[in-house]
Design an enzyme around this catalytic site. Structure first.
Site, PDB file in Angstrom:
ATOM      1  N   GLU A 266       0.863  -1.173   0.000  1.00 43.97           N
ATOM      2  CA  GLU A 266       0.000   0.000   0.000  1.00 43.97           C
ATOM      3  C   GLU A 266       0.907   1.233   0.000  1.00 43.97           C
ATOM      4  O   GLU A 266       1.804   1.324   0.838  1.00 43.97           O
ATOM      5  CB  GLU A 266      -0.892   0.006   1.234  1.00 43.97           C
ATOM      6  N   ARG A 486       5.177 -13.257   9.689  1.00 42.37           N
ATOM      7  CA  ARG A 486       5.795 -11.966   9.427  1.00 42.37           C
ATOM      8  C   ARG A 486       7.159 -11.925  10.116  1.00 42.37           C
ATOM      9  O   ARG A 486       7.434 -12.702  11.025  1.00 42.37           O
ATOM     10  CB  ARG A 486       4.911 -10.813   9.906  1.00 42.37           C
ATOM     11  N   LYS A 496       3.619  -0.532  10.992  1.00 44.29           N
ATOM     12  CA  LYS A 496       3.590   0.789  10.352  1.00 44.29           C
ATOM     13  C   LYS A 496       3.134   1.862  11.334  1.00 44.29           C
ATOM     14  O   LYS A 496       3.631   2.992  11.314  1.00 44.29           O
ATOM     15  CB  LYS A 496       2.655   0.762   9.141  1.00 44.29           C
TER      16      LYS A 496
END
Length: 787
Positions: A266, A486, A496
């Site tokens: 994104e 992850r 983030k």
């Protein structure tokens, strides 16, 4: 018993079929896995009666390993277990592995098939059998047969093998009855002297073994006809979702049967090392199999997205060494996505809703439907058109998918497909004022781009049901989704949100602060993309969540920099040394090695009456085991002369500010001292050396796992994570460096040129020290960490 049983009841049920308590608890943790095992037990008829451990273990294996391409036939497979056609996990594994290639009838292996398979194996090993006779280890032969006939009963195969071996070799002789001679153990050869000397000289240790193909476990594109997931609805319905034969054939015709992946960031922030792992998975897999990988920007939220981030992502992907097959944007497909939304409304799978965010969350908690859920299709179509034309205020309406508002999985709770935003899109401009959500867009664009493997991290696992539900009701191609763990690294945060807070609150100096594990920060620090990719390959692609120690990453950084960084001389905290037996005008040059032990290349270093050494390399009194400089002690200047310290001077505060020394100008064959010093001389007599600013970095957080501290994580920031050393000196050859050039400052570490450098002052960031520090091996646990 309903599949929606409580955890307590499910645990009792699982132990009633003989599962160990640990296995039962693990099976109970995942709602989807729990529901599947409950279904399997019900199909076997053991819900109220329980069963023995042998049956229970097989049923558990069915619930976890059964290939989803034929779930409608699962009861028949369970019947084979109950009538003991399948008795072992090995047989069941064989059925599961090959289910998509065989019919249920083929799972019964006939005696003729066993006899033929054994005969083939005996013939292949005939020479070995005749040589070793009955001392031959027939278990190896047996293993090969059972691997080819996984659902054959092991005892039957063994009996047939023993019979055929007896026919081949005849009766046992006296020699056959004697124990086999002991095999002598072959000692490993000692390393050659050259190898030993290299090890002593500090050669890097060999790399740990890493799988040649880390993607080998992924299914092949042509096998993408399995059921990808089972969606259990609150009313008892079950949706088992798979590609039809026609859909798969159409997909394979377009892709040529190759692996097609996508890296879908994104564009709402800077990439970090977790994205480097995602790139290794997505780009790496397509490269491994000569396939294609898109760089796709998932740009569905214009509020948070900027061209700055798009440009950064393109730049970093190229820096990491990856080449996208195509660069696309989810916004490229806004027309197709809108048309699919109309299709959903017409088929009864979407409706326009006027609930606020808070009202939706309340209904979700109470598992209540939206009051607009049963709105007529024609009314939703008209309202959605008004939304598209900008006739409805922002926040006053959304298009929601009609999924299952009572589902245990919140991601099946009538997710939002479209919302109104009167914001210009960084890629699409002002064409649209309704924007699709991530949950609606991601799966459809995967299908439109014919992605064979849609790979993502485990936090998206709960979205798998809604991903496949949407593709199923739209009747379009379904990629294979696979989730992996992850990347988490000690003494850092990776989310983030937290990274954004560190940057926005000025706890660090921007997204490219070298203390961050952002890829821009790592590049600025001097880390090579090759070392990051090698690190990602070593840690592998697994579903096991774990915390990787920072020293593993640093290990690969050192290996790469050691092989690629030219050496140079510098001093961080200069201490002046005046060589009194040289005239003030003395000037000569020495050859220093660019890459000792790797090449014969050299560079020139000046030598004058005044030189500078590290202040930490001097002590006023010598000590046992100390190899640095001290009064009346000798040390060698790297590549130059041996000096003898003859005295020192202090300032008013008692700090040593200057040494005096004599140089041995005629060393001859004298044995050099053990102490070797890094140093910098004046470039010309009376001229100050090249000035440097050096930035030394430590862990950003004191604790190994700052995320475990909850809301107190900012209090764990290490106040000493950055030390700025001004007034360092470097060799004059450094005057011509470029930003991001990397060097090894001998005895000091690996350094890279920072963008803050100017003609007046060069700035260097220390990438890593030459050796792993003891502090990185013994990381303190998070103080006050929540357990």
């Amino acid at each position: 018993m309903s599949k929606d049983v409580s955890e307590a009841d499910a645990l009792k049920l699982f132990t009633s079929i003989g599962l160990d308590e640990t296995v039962a608890k693990n099976a109970n943790k995942n709602p989807k896995g729990r529901a599947t095992l409950v279904e399997v037990i019900a199909e076997a008829g053991f819900t109220n009666t329980g069963c023995g451990k042998a049956f229970g273990n097989l049923l558990y294996t069915v619930s976890t390993k059964f290939p989803a391409n034929a779930l409608v036939h699962r009861p028949t497979l369970i019947k084979y277990i109950l009538d003991e056609t399948i008795k072992t996990v090995a047989q069941l594994d064989g059925a599961c592995d090959y289910y998509k290639k065989v019919t249920l009838g083929q799972m019964k292996v006939t005696p003729e098939e066993i006899k033929a398979a054994v005969a083939e194996a005996v013939k292949a090993s005939e020479e070995k059998l005749k040589t070793e006779r009955y001392h031959c280890n027939t278990n190896i032969i047996l293993g090969g047969i059972t691997r080819s006939l996984k659902w054959a009963e092991g005892a039957t195969v063994r009996a047939e093998l023993e019979a055929q071996v007896a026919v081949l070799l005849g009766p046992k002789t006296e020699e056959d009855l004697k124990p086999p001679p002991e095999k002598k153990k072959v000692k490993a050869p000692k390393p050659a002297k050259d190898d030993a000397s290299k090890a002593k000289a500090g050669e890097p240790a060999p790399e740990p073994a890493v799988a040649e193909d880390p993607y080998a476990f992924f299914p092949k594109p042509e096998d993408n006809n399995v059921v990808h997931t089972t969606v259990n609805f609150s009313d008892g319905r079950v949706m088992r979702i798979a590609n039809s034969k026609e859909k798969l054939e159409e997909h394979l015709a377009i892709t040529g049967g190759k692996v097609w992946t996508r890296f879908p960031p994104e564009p709402n922030g800077y990439l970090h090392i977790g994205h480097a792992k995602a790139m290794f998975v997505d780009f790496g897999m397509s490269e491994q199999y000569d396939g294609n990988c898109y760089l796709r920007f998932d740009d569905t939220n214009p509020d948070a997205e900027k061209q700055e981030y798009i440009d950064h992502i393109k730049e970093i992907v190229a820096w990491m060494g990856w080449k996208p097959w195509k660069i696309t944007y989810s916004s490229d497909y806004f027309k197709e996505l809108y048309a699919f939304a109309i299709q959903l409304i017409k088929s009864g799978h979407a409706y326009v809703c006027h609930q606020t965010k808070e009202e939706i969350e309340e209904c979700r908690e109470k598992k209540m439907p939206s009051p607009y859920r049963d709105r007529p299709m024609e009314e939703s179509l008209a309202l959605f058109e008004d939304m598209r034309r900008g006739l409805v205020d922002e926040g006053k309406a959304t298009l929601r998918m009609r999924q299952d508002h009572k589902n245990e999985n919140y991601n099946m709770f009538d997710l939002i497909a479209y919302r109104i935003k009167f914001v210009e899109h960084p890629h699409g401009g002002d064409t649209w004022c309704v924007y699709p959500s991530y949950d609606y867009t991601h799966c459809i664009v995967d299908a439109l781009e014919n992605i064979s493997h849609s790979l993502c991290t485990l936090e998206f696992e709960s979205r798998r049901a809604s991903y496949y539900w949407l593709l199923e009701v739209l009747d379009i191609y379904k990629p294979l989704v696979w989730e992996y763990a992850r990347l988490n690294i000690t003494n850092n945060v990776m989310s983030k949100r937290k990274l954004n807070k560190l940057v926005m609150a000025s706890h660090v100096n921007g997204w490219d602060d070298p203390r961050l594990l952002s890829l821009a920060g790592l590049r600025r620090r001097g880390v090579t993309p090759g070392s990051i990719n090698t690190f990602c390959k070593e840690i592998g692609i697994t579903r096991n969540e774990n915390l990787i120690h920072m020293h593993k990453l640093e290990h690969h950084i050192r290996l790469d920099l050691d092989a690629s960084s030219p050496r140079t001389l510098a001093v961080l905290r200069p201490l002046k040394v005046t060589i009194t037996n040289l005239p003030e005008s003395h000037f000569e040059e020495f050859d220093a090695k660019v890459s000792p032990g790797r090449s014969d290349a050299t560079y020139k270093v000046p030598f004058t009456r005044v030189v500078y050494i590290e202040a930490t390399d001097f002590k006023e009194a010598d000590e046992k085991g100390y190899y640095g400089f001290a009064p009346n002690k000798q040390c060698m200047l790297r590549y130059a002369y041996v000096l003898t310290c003859t005295g020192f001077k202090k300032d008013g505060s008692g700090k040593v500010v200057e040494l005096t020394a004599d140089a041995d100008l005629n060393p001859g064959d004298k044995k050099p001292p053990k102490g070797v010093l890094n140093w910098v001389a004046q470039p010309k007599p009376g001229v100050e050396p090249l000035k440097l600013e050096c930035r030394l970095y430590d862990f950003l957080f004191n604790s190994e796992d700052p995320q475990s501290l909850g809301d107190d994580w900012l209090g764990d920031i290490n106040p000493d994570s950055l030390e700025i050393v001004k007034g360092a000196y470097g060799n004059p050859a450094l005057a011509d460096v470029k930003v991001f050039d990397r060097f090894q400052f001998e005895r000091l570490g690996y350094f890279a040129v920072d963008p803050d450098s100017s003609k007046d002052c060069l700035v260097f960031n220390r990438t890593v020290t030459l050796k792993e520090s003891s502090s990185s091996k013994q990381v303190a646990p998070a103080a006050g960490a929540k357990k």
